[in-house]
Design a protein around this motif. Structure first.
Motif, PDB file in Angstrom:
ATOM      1  N   MET A 234     -33.359 -32.229 -16.905  1.00 24.55           N
ATOM      2  CA  MET A 234     -32.102 -31.560 -16.566  1.00 24.55           C
ATOM      3  C   MET A 234     -30.949 -32.558 -16.554  1.00 24.55           C
ATOM      4  O   MET A 234     -29.861 -32.298 -17.099  1.00 24.55           O
ATOM      5  CB  MET A 234     -32.203 -30.898 -15.189  1.00 24.55           C
ATOM      6  CG  MET A 234     -33.190 -29.770 -15.079  1.00 24.55           C
ATOM      7  SD  MET A 234     -33.292 -29.163 -13.374  1.00 24.55           S
ATOM      8  CE  MET A 234     -31.758 -28.221 -13.251  1.00 24.55           C
ATOM      9  N   TRP A 238     -27.733 -32.892 -19.176  1.00 25.49           N
ATOM     10  CA  TRP A 238     -26.358 -32.826 -18.688  1.00 25.49           C
ATOM     11  C   TRP A 238     -25.569 -34.043 -19.158  1.00 25.49           C
ATOM     12  O   TRP A 238     -24.406 -33.908 -19.576  1.00 25.49           O
ATOM     13  CB  TRP A 238     -26.350 -32.744 -17.156  1.00 25.49           C
ATOM     14  CG  TRP A 238     -24.977 -32.654 -16.575  1.00 25.49           C
ATOM     15  CD1 TRP A 238     -24.168 -31.551 -16.539  1.00 25.49           C
ATOM     16  CD2 TRP A 238     -24.226 -33.728 -15.974  1.00 25.49           C
ATOM     17  NE1 TRP A 238     -22.960 -31.869 -15.939  1.00 25.49           N
ATOM     18  CE2 TRP A 238     -22.973 -33.188 -15.578  1.00 25.49           C
ATOM     19  CE3 TRP A 238     -24.496 -35.070 -15.718  1.00 25.49           C
ATOM     20  CZ2 TRP A 238     -21.995 -33.962 -14.953  1.00 25.49           C
ATOM     21  CZ3 TRP A 238     -23.521 -35.837 -15.093  1.00 25.49           C
ATOM     22  CH2 TRP A 238     -22.288 -35.295 -14.723  1.00 25.49           C
ATOM     23  N   ASN A 360     -30.463 -33.770  -7.492  1.00 25.36           N
ATOM     24  CA  ASN A 360     -31.567 -33.113  -8.190  1.00 25.36           C
ATOM     25  C   ASN A 360     -32.769 -33.136  -7.261  1.00 25.36           C
ATOM     26  O   ASN A 360     -33.205 -34.206  -6.830  1.00 25.36           O
ATOM     27  CB  ASN A 360     -31.879 -33.844  -9.499  1.00 25.36           C
ATOM     28  CG  ASN A 360     -32.868 -33.078 -10.367  1.00 25.36           C
ATOM     29  OD1 ASN A 360     -34.058 -33.112 -10.124  1.00 25.36           O
ATOM     30  ND2 ASN A 360     -32.350 -32.391 -11.380  1.00 25.36           N
ATOM     31  N   SER A 397     -33.209 -21.924  -2.934  1.00 25.24           N
ATOM     32  CA  SER A 397     -31.847 -22.216  -3.397  1.00 25.24           C
ATOM     33  C   SER A 397     -30.813 -21.752  -2.373  1.00 25.24           C
ATOM     34  O   SER A 397     -29.767 -22.396  -2.205  1.00 25.24           O
ATOM     35  CB  SER A 397     -31.601 -21.546  -4.749  1.00 25.24           C
ATOM     36  OG  SER A 397     -31.790 -20.147  -4.667  1.00 25.24           O
ATOM     37  N   TYR A 415     -24.442 -25.042  -9.361  1.00 23.25           N
ATOM     38  CA  TYR A 415     -25.903 -25.091  -9.247  1.00 23.25           C
ATOM     39  C   TYR A 415     -26.568 -24.563 -10.512  1.00 23.25           C
ATOM     40  O   TYR A 415     -26.169 -23.534 -11.060  1.00 23.25           O
ATOM     41  CB  TYR A 415     -26.360 -24.254  -8.055  1.00 23.25           C
ATOM     42  CG  TYR A 415     -27.872 -24.134  -7.931  1.00 23.25           C
ATOM     43  CD1 TYR A 415     -28.642 -25.235  -7.602  1.00 23.25           C
ATOM     44  CD2 TYR A 415     -28.507 -22.908  -8.140  1.00 23.25           C
ATOM     45  CE1 TYR A 415     -30.020 -25.131  -7.481  1.00 23.25           C
ATOM     46  CE2 TYR A 415     -29.888 -22.794  -8.021  1.00 23.25           C
ATOM     47  CZ  TYR A 415     -30.645 -23.902  -7.690  1.00 23.25           C
ATOM     48  OH  TYR A 415     -32.006 -23.801  -7.578  1.00 23.25           O
ATOM     49  N   THR A 416     -27.565 -25.278 -10.978  1.00 21.42           N
ATOM     50  CA  THR A 416     -28.438 -24.795 -12.044  1.00 21.42           C
ATOM     51  C   THR A 416     -29.884 -25.030 -11.628  1.00 21.42           C
ATOM     52  O   THR A 416     -30.173 -25.853 -10.754  1.00 21.42           O
ATOM     53  CB  THR A 416     -28.166 -25.509 -13.384  1.00 21.42           C
ATOM     54  OG1 THR A 416     -28.270 -26.929 -13.193  1.00 21.42           O
ATOM     55  CG2 THR A 416     -26.804 -25.165 -13.932  1.00 21.42           C
ATOM     56  N   GLN A 417     -30.785 -24.319 -12.270  1.00 22.49           N
ATOM     57  CA  GLN A 417     -32.198 -24.369 -11.896  1.00 22.49           C
ATOM     58  C   GLN A 417     -33.052 -24.382 -13.149  1.00 22.49           C
ATOM     59  O   GLN A 417     -32.699 -23.762 -14.147  1.00 22.49           O
ATOM     60  CB  GLN A 417     -32.514 -23.130 -11.047  1.00 22.49           C
ATOM     61  CG  GLN A 417     -33.937 -23.030 -10.546  1.00 22.49           C
ATOM     62  CD  GLN A 417     -34.101 -21.834  -9.612  1.00 22.49           C
ATOM     63  OE1 GLN A 417     -33.610 -21.833  -8.490  1.00 22.49           O
ATOM     64  NE2 GLN A 417     -34.774 -20.795 -10.086  1.00 22.49           N
ATOM     65  N   ALA A 418     -34.145 -25.105 -13.119  1.00 21.56           N
ATOM     66  CA  ALA A 418     -35.056 -25.155 -14.267  1.00 21.56           C
ATOM     67  C   ALA A 418     -36.492 -25.093 -13.766  1.00 21.56           C
ATOM     68  O   ALA A 418     -36.830 -25.645 -12.716  1.00 21.56           O
ATOM     69  CB  ALA A 418     -34.823 -26.424 -15.092  1.00 21.56           C
ATOM     70  N   GLY A 426     -33.867 -27.883  -8.789  1.00 22.01           N
ATOM     71  CA  GLY A 426     -32.466 -27.513  -8.734  1.00 22.01           C
ATOM     72  C   GLY A 426     -31.595 -28.717  -9.023  1.00 22.01           C
ATOM     73  O   GLY A 426     -31.966 -29.857  -8.719  1.00 22.01           O
ATOM     74  N   TRP A 428     -27.506 -29.821  -8.449  1.00 15.01           N
ATOM     75  CA  TRP A 428     -26.225 -29.485  -7.853  1.00 15.01           C
ATOM     76  C   TRP A 428     -25.205 -30.548  -8.273  1.00 15.01           C
ATOM     77  O   TRP A 428     -25.411 -31.745  -8.037  1.00 15.01           O
ATOM     78  CB  TRP A 428     -26.310 -29.463  -6.332  1.00 15.01           C
ATOM     79  CG  TRP A 428     -27.254 -28.429  -5.792  1.00 15.01           C
ATOM     80  CD1 TRP A 428     -26.938 -27.186  -5.327  1.00 15.01           C
ATOM     81  CD2 TRP A 428     -28.680 -28.564  -5.633  1.00 15.01           C
ATOM     82  NE1 TRP A 428     -28.071 -26.531  -4.895  1.00 15.01           N
ATOM     83  CE2 TRP A 428     -29.158 -27.349  -5.071  1.00 15.01           C
ATOM     84  CE3 TRP A 428     -29.599 -29.576  -5.911  1.00 15.01           C
ATOM     85  CZ2 TRP A 428     -30.494 -27.132  -4.777  1.00 15.01           C
ATOM     86  CZ3 TRP A 428     -30.939 -29.365  -5.635  1.00 15.01           C
ATOM     87  CH2 TRP A 428     -31.375 -28.151  -5.071  1.00 15.01           C
TER      88      TRP A 428
END
Length: 441
Positions: A234, A238, A360, A397, A415-418, A426, A428
């Motif tokens: 992740m 990014w 993370n 979350s 926020y994103t999640q994988a 997560g 942030w």
């Protein structure tokens, strides 16, 4: 979940249908069919998204349901709890390097293996035969063993082999003490974890006292972060999206609680204009990382001993970092400590250069009745693992969002999640901005 329509023939027909659909997908993408022969490789095993992951999950769930119906409650439970003997047998082979003593493209007799490993041949024979029942070895003729694709993975991949051994030893023993730890109903983050009941001290202290196991654990975690856990991926993805990673201007990234700096090293190799400061509160991993650093990166990666909680201000460094990375540092802290740590970044985040705090960490998936038990199991297993090993709680979350809001209502958080097959992560991105709240809080 059990249903009134569980019958053998419809389940078998569903398995056949999904298998045929999976084979069509593999064929359309020119993926090799799976095989357990030495040297076998297929993208089926390494693809964890899209149609392939969906079909694999559906197939596994159906096959497990069929297995339970065929065996019945007693038969299922017997097999479910009897795996300890297989685990002990495999761990023995790993501890004595037996798998590495078998030629990858050949075979070895149990007498030869026993002599090389200094084990009794009659005992080793029984151990190898039990492991072979799981297709981890192949008894090609009586008392003669060769590899399968499964044992080949254990031979070739030291990091993954270390992770398997860690699971078979430290975590297996610790999990047996979960019930004992709950006889003293300590809340999360307080009192003793099950690991402490089993080994007499917290996990990190135990690994420090047994450095050979500590080294194995470090290799295991490095392997997990690169294969079973989507966290590092992740962050890397990014970074690729940021225009400053492609510029010629040197950019500073601070890896907080960065241990040996292995991830900073990976990023430095991918992005030649990035400079890194690896910070940790323990001198041992920093010294190890500095010693292992490739010569070509010594001018771009530095190591600094620093307390985790000390407030970070623009005066900490002559260069304002572009990104402050906080990876896997918060999950083991209670809410009060998390808020304290997050607030320690506020003076630096307020700088006009607008640095980003990139957090993370582990996430516990929210309950979803539509997610089947096969898809659910790895994530619930991780919840219990963190509790057993550290008496820590994996936050959802929503719980994480509440922590960031408590630290400061002026945090601007994206926020994103994988998900991978074994972990939920997560990420942030925290910047100073937004509205409301006291200045600095």
């Amino acid at each position: 979940m059990p249903t009134a329509t569980d019958t053998l023939l419809p389940l078998a027909q569903d398995i056949l249908k999904h298998t045929q659909e999976l084979v069509k997908i593999l064929s359309a993408q020119s993926f090799s069919p799976p095989s357990l022969a030495v040297g076998a490789s297929t993208a089926l095993w390494t693809t964890h998204d899209g149609e392939i992951e969906e079909k694999r999950s559906q197939l596994c769930a159906l096959m497990q349901r069929l297995d339970k119906l065929v065996q019945g409650p007693r038969g299922f439970l017997h097999e479910y709890v009897s795996g300890n003997w297989e685990y002990g047998a495999l761990y023995t082979l790993l501890e004595f390097d037996v798998l590495q003593k078998i030629p990858l493209r050949g075979t070895a007799s149990v007498e030869t293996l026993a002599e090389q490993a200094r084990l009794p041949a009659d005992k080793l024979l029984r151990i190898c035969r039990l492991v072979a029942c799981a297709d981890i070895l192949d008894e090609v003729e009586e008392g003669v063993f060769g590899h399968t694709a499964i044992s080949e993975e254990l031979v070739d991949n030291e990091g993954f082999r270390s992770w398997v051994a860690f699971q078979l030893f430290e975590t297996r023993v610790a999990s047996a003490h979960l019930a004992d730890s709950l006889r003293h109903p300590d809340p999360f983050w307080n009192g003793q974890a099950a690991f402490e009941h089993a080994w007499g001290m917290p996990m990190y202290a135990w690994h420090a006292k047994h450095p050979e196991k500590g080294k194995r654990f470090a290799l295991a975690m490095d392997s997990v972060s690169k294969t079973l856990d989507p966290g590092n991926g992740m962050i890397t993805n990014w970074f690729r999206e940021q225009p400053w990673t492609q510029s010629n201007t040197p950019t500073l990234i601070v890896d907080i609680d960065g241990k040996t700096g292995s991830f900073a090293t990976d990023l430095a190799e991918l992005f030649p204009n990035l400079h890194f400061e690896v910070q940790d509160s323990s001198p041992s991993p920093l010294a190890h990382g500095e010693q292992a650093l490739p010569p070509g990166l010594r001018n771009r990666i530095t190591f600094r001993l620093r307390d985790l909680f000390t407030e970070r201000t623009p005066h900490d460094s002559p260069v304002i970092p572009r990104v402050l990375m906080l990876r896997s540092a918060l999950w083991r802290l209670d809410d009060t400590a998390c808020v304290q740590l997050l607030r320690s970044f506020i003076p630096l985040l307020q700088h006009p250069d607008k640095p980003t705090l990139l957090v993370n960490d582990l996430v516990s998936l929210e309950w979803d009745p539509d997610r089947g038990p096969d898809a659910e199991r790895p994530f619930r297993r991780r919840d219990v693992t963190v509790m057993v090993m550290h008496n820590a709680k994996q936050r959802t979350s929503r719980e994480w969002a509440a922590l960031f809001a408590q630290a400061s209502p002026r945090f601007d958080v994206v926020y994103t999640q994988a998900l991978s097959s074994h972990s939920c992560r997560g990420m942030w991105l925290v910047r100073w901005g937004g509205a409301g709240g006291e200045e600095g809080v």
